[in-house]
Motif scaffolding. Structure first.
Motif, PDB file in Angstrom:
ATOM      1  N   THR A  91       0.723  -0.967   0.018  1.00 29.65           N
ATOM      2  CA  THR A  91       0.140  -0.053  -0.076  1.00 29.65           C
ATOM      3  C   THR A  91       0.746   1.460   0.282  1.00 29.65           C
ATOM      4  O   THR A  91       0.485   2.263  -0.712  1.00 29.65           O
ATOM      5  CB  THR A  91      -0.873  -0.221   1.215  1.00 29.65           C
ATOM      6  OG1 THR A  91      -1.497  -1.346   1.229  1.00 29.65           O
ATOM      7  CG2 THR A  91      -1.889   1.089   1.012  1.00 29.65           C
ATOM      8  N   ALA A 104       1.118   4.159  -2.787  1.00 28.77           N
ATOM      9  CA  ALA A 104       0.920   5.722  -2.446  1.00 28.77           C
ATOM     10  C   ALA A 104       2.036   6.592  -2.918  1.00 28.77           C
ATOM     11  O   ALA A 104       2.127   7.453  -3.336  1.00 28.77           O
ATOM     12  CB  ALA A 104       0.418   5.786  -1.112  1.00 28.77           C
ATOM     13  N   ASP A 145       1.497  10.233  -3.088  1.00 28.76           N
ATOM     14  CA  ASP A 145       0.675  10.533  -1.648  1.00 28.76           C
ATOM     15  C   ASP A 145       1.604  10.164  -0.624  1.00 28.76           C
ATOM     16  O   ASP A 145       1.667   9.259  -0.089  1.00 28.76           O
ATOM     17  CB  ASP A 145      -0.619   9.778  -1.787  1.00 28.76           C
ATOM     18  CG  ASP A 145      -1.468   9.968  -0.541  1.00 28.76           C
ATOM     19  OD1 ASP A 145      -0.797  10.724   0.552  1.00 28.76           O
ATOM     20  OD2 ASP A 145      -2.373   9.374  -0.247  1.00 28.76           O
ATOM     21  N   THR A 199       0.439   9.199   3.095  1.00 28.63           N
ATOM     22  CA  THR A 199      -0.030   7.716   3.260  1.00 28.63           C
ATOM     23  C   THR A 199       1.012   6.760   3.096  1.00 28.63           C
ATOM     24  O   THR A 199       1.137   5.959   3.905  1.00 28.63           O
ATOM     25  CB  THR A 199      -0.958   7.527   2.182  1.00 28.63           C
ATOM     26  OG1 THR A 199      -2.228   8.397   2.310  1.00 28.63           O
ATOM     27  CG2 THR A 199      -1.478   5.968   2.055  1.00 28.63           C
ATOM     28  N   SER A 205       2.973   6.746   6.437  1.00 23.27           N
ATOM     29  CA  SER A 205       2.148   5.943   7.356  1.00 23.27           C
ATOM     30  C   SER A 205       2.280   4.642   7.251  1.00 23.27           C
ATOM     31  O   SER A 205       2.307   3.723   8.038  1.00 23.27           O
ATOM     32  CB  SER A 205       0.612   6.577   7.409  1.00 23.27           C
ATOM     33  OG  SER A 205      -0.035   5.867   8.228  1.00 23.27           O
TER      34      SER A 205
END
Length: 731
Positions: free
Chosen positions: A549, A553, A558, A561, A564
């Protein structure tokens, strides 16, 4: 009083003194040979030095009933016959005196001893009773002081001489050895043997003293075999007598459980104990109570949490009980029971297409029992042997012992040439060969297993072989072939309803999609897999799902994200699987202009990736991001690399969480004067110039510069100037 020195036991002595200060009845409990009597003597010696109380010592080892207990105590307290009942005579003789009654070895007549103590303490207000027993007297107001074995060297690594000398058991051994061999010294040459000896004897003082008495006649490494040789030697007989005493005090059912338990290793899981002990006239429902009774009688104890909990047997008792198990003719039945229990789990193992993490944990926790069962069934029960060997060999491969795994699997194939699970075992063997570097042989074995499993209609084995083949092809860089094998495995696992395996396949496919830069497909696969992986506790794959993921991102820009996701992956990844997530965080740092942080994380990722991984996705981030040296000055780049190499795991995790914040403990702070010297050097001054500027000697300047280089792991003025520039900019 005994003439020999008293070793250790400071905390136990303190507890005895604290207990006697507030209780009139104190009982020292512990296994036979643990030093209860010696501790009681030492505590009484201290009490006599502090008070003028009368002390009566009574050895109750020969007492087996109430009259014998009373007679022995009366012989110590009442010098001449007196009219009245025995208890009346004792109470009258004690009267109101402030006295101490020391009762040693109460366990042979525990109940009558408890009754008499209750009577005497009730009628004689100045009387205090100190007792030793393998279990408490169970009277109101009794203070129980457990007497554990002496501390032994830590078993997880080879101890140093300093660690050995901190062990009470080792200190006792050395002290008693010198009684017969005054020149005996603990050296590096015999350190391991002494540590092993004391640990194997459970830190029991009696056993250690018997072992130490053999030092004048035997090398240290030969003492343990001699103690347990069972050849009638009087030393071994003494150890056996201690265990025999405890055994004969048990009821028949407790004796049976103790003997059956001896089949298992020293530290035994409760479910394994239940499989072996709950046979015939011992039911599973009553077993916990029987084990609790044995623990109360100091014949068992609980394993510490660090050792996995469960049941811990004392080795001296365990060896004795094993002899009794053989004498009773119960050894074959006990082995059969353990083998049958493990065989049921092994059959489930070979009939599954995917090994869930829950199963992997179970196998790891029971690997010692599996090793026993594999050995026992090798020539006597070939039908059970192959599934057991398959599960044990798979476990050995997971722990990194590929050579042992290969040996177990090959021997099982040789012994069981034609069995229903032969192809499954061949699949595991091929996987092991891939791990040992024999990639061509491993892939060939998997390719041969797939059609054989298809022909046999073994869907579970086929799924396992396809997943292994997919992983092998991914390692070889054959991504399209790997995807095809994983998709076939996914179809098979879906049909079988193995949900954890389905999620694992989807995650593998998602990583392969990421490697092909198909990040949309990778994201979709992860979104399907991650909730199921969490539901089934597949923590091995969750970090990679999060990193997938994060990668998607990162590609779409992004960065919040991405950071994170990679941070969450770092939090839950094992040490050997941190590399991809750290690489992802390095990419985020480089993308946001924090180049020094990127170098630190990237270097850490490369350092951790030096341990070869068997995961086909491990190389996804290899070489990325390529942080060009031109983005940082050469000195700063090297300083960041050195910082990364100095970080502990916790500091590295803190650094991953802190964003651009540099770990405060990674680089020691400079003193005020060192900062002044560093700034002067960075300004281009020579040592003489720095000395003139700060009004100190050149020699002092040189000392400060040496200290600065040592603290910051630098080697030149250029690197020091670069470090100061980076500090000023907050990097």
């Amino acid at each position: 009083m005994r003439p020999d020195s008293f070793v250790g036991r400071r905390s136990e002595l303190r507890r005895v003194r604290q207990a006697t200060a507030g209780h009139r009845l104190v009982t020292l409990t512990g296994p036979g040979g643990c030093g209860k009597t010696r501790l009681l003597l030492e505590s009484l010696r201290g009490a006599r030095a502090r008070t003028d109380r009368t002390v009566w010592w009574v050895d109750l080892a020969s007492a087996t009933d109430g009259p014998a207990v009373t007679e022995l105590i009366a012989a110590a307290i009442v010098p001449a016959p007196v009219d009245g009942t025995p208890v009346d005579r004792l109470a009258s003789a004690i009267g109101d005196r402030h006295a101490v009654l020391a009762l040693d070895t109460c366990e042979r007549a525990l109940e009558p001893c408890a009754r008499l103590v209750a009577e005497l303490t009730g009628r004689c207000p100045g009387l205090r009773v100190l007792a030793t027993s393998r279990e408490p007297l169970a009277l109101p107001g009794e203070a129980v002081v457990p007497v554990p074995p002496l501390s032994v060297p830590p078993p997880e690594h080879q101890p140093s001489l300093r660690e050995l000398r901190r062990s009470e058991a080792v200190r006792l051994f050395v002290d008693r050895a010198r009684a017969g061999a005054p020149d005996f010294e603990l050296t590096e040459a015999d350190a391991t043997a002494v540590g092993t000896l004391c640990a194997h004897l459970d830190g029991l003082p009696l056993a250690i003293e018997l072992a130490a008495s053999l030092v004048p006649r035997l090398p240290v490494e030969e003492i343990l075999p001699t103690l347990y040789r069972g050849d009638g030697a009087h030393r071994q007989a003494n150890l056996r007598a201690v265990a025999d005493w405890s055994y004969r005090l048990l009821g028949p059912r407790h004796q049976v459980v103790l003997c059956r338990l001896s089949l298992l290793p020293r530290d035994a899981a409760f479910d394994a104990a239940q499989a072996v002990c709950a046979l015939g006239d011992v039911s599973a429902a009553e077993l916990p109570g029987l084990l609790a009774d044995l623990a109360a009688k100091s014949l068992l104890t609980r394993c510490p949490p660090a050792a996995g909990g469960g049941i811990r047997q004392f080795e001296t008792v365990r060896r004795y009980a094993a002899e009794r198990l053989v004498e009773a003719g119960e050894l074959p039945a006990a082995r059969q029971a353990l083998t049958a229990w493990l065989s049921d789990r092994a059959t489930e193992f070979v009939q599954a297409g995917y090994v869930p993490q829950e199963t992997a944990h179970w196998v790891a926790a029971h690997s010692e029992y599996l090793a026993l069962a594999v050995r026992w069934t090798a020539d006597t029960d070939r039908a059970r042997h192959l599934p057991l060997a398959a599960m044990f060999g798979w476990h050995l491969a997971q722990t990194g012992d590929s050579r042992a795994a290969e040996r177990v699997l090959e021997q099982a194939l040789h012994r069981s040439p034609a069995t229903p699970h032969r192809e499954v075992l061949l699949t595991h063997l091929a996987g092991v060969r891939l791990r040992t570097g024999a990639r061509a042989a491993g892939i060939r074995g998997l390719e041969q297993a797939v059609p054989a499993l298809e022909e046999a209609g073994n869907d579970a084995g086929l799924a396992a072989a396809l997943m292994a083949l997919g992983a092998a092809r991914a390692r070889e860089g054959e991504v399209e072939s790997a995807i095809r094998h994983y998709e076939d495995a996914l179809t098979s696992l879906t049909a079988r309803g193995e949900h954890a395996g389905v999620a694992a396949c989807r995650q593998y496919l998602a990583w392969l999609a990421a490697r092909c830069a198909d990040h949309e497909r990778a994201q979709q696969g992860t979104e399907q897999a991650l909730p199921v992986l969490r539901l089934y506790g597949e923590t091995r794959l969750i970090p990679f799902a999060l990193s997938t993921t994060g990668t998607a991102a990162l590609v779409r820009g992004d960065l919040l994200t991405a950071e994170s996701m990679f941070t969450q992956a770092v939090e839950c990844a094992a040490d050997d699987e941190l590399s991809p997530a750290l690489d992802g965080l390095a990419a985020v740092a480089a993308s946001t202009g924090h180049h020094r942080r990127a170098v630190v994380l990237k270097t850490a990722a490369e350092r951790l990736a030096r341990t070869p991984s068997t995961s086909p996705w491990h190389s996804l981030f290899a070489g990325k991001p390529l942080i060009a040296g031109s983005l940082l000055e050469a000195g700063e780049y090297r300083a960041a690399e050195r910082l990364s190499r100095r970080l502990t795991r916790q500091q590295l995790l803190d650094h991953a969480h802190d964003g651009t914040t540099r770990p405060t403990t990674a680089e020691p702070a400079l003193s005020r004067r060192e900062n002044q010297v560093a700034e002067s050097v960075a300004a281009g001054l020579t040592n003489r110039g720095v000395a003139a500027r700060l009004q100190i000697s050149e020699q002092t300047v040189g000392s400060h510069i040496t200290s600065i280089y040592s603290k910051l792991d630098l080697s030149s003025r250029c690197e020091l100037a670069t470090w100061l520039t980076a500090r000023a900019s907050g990097e």
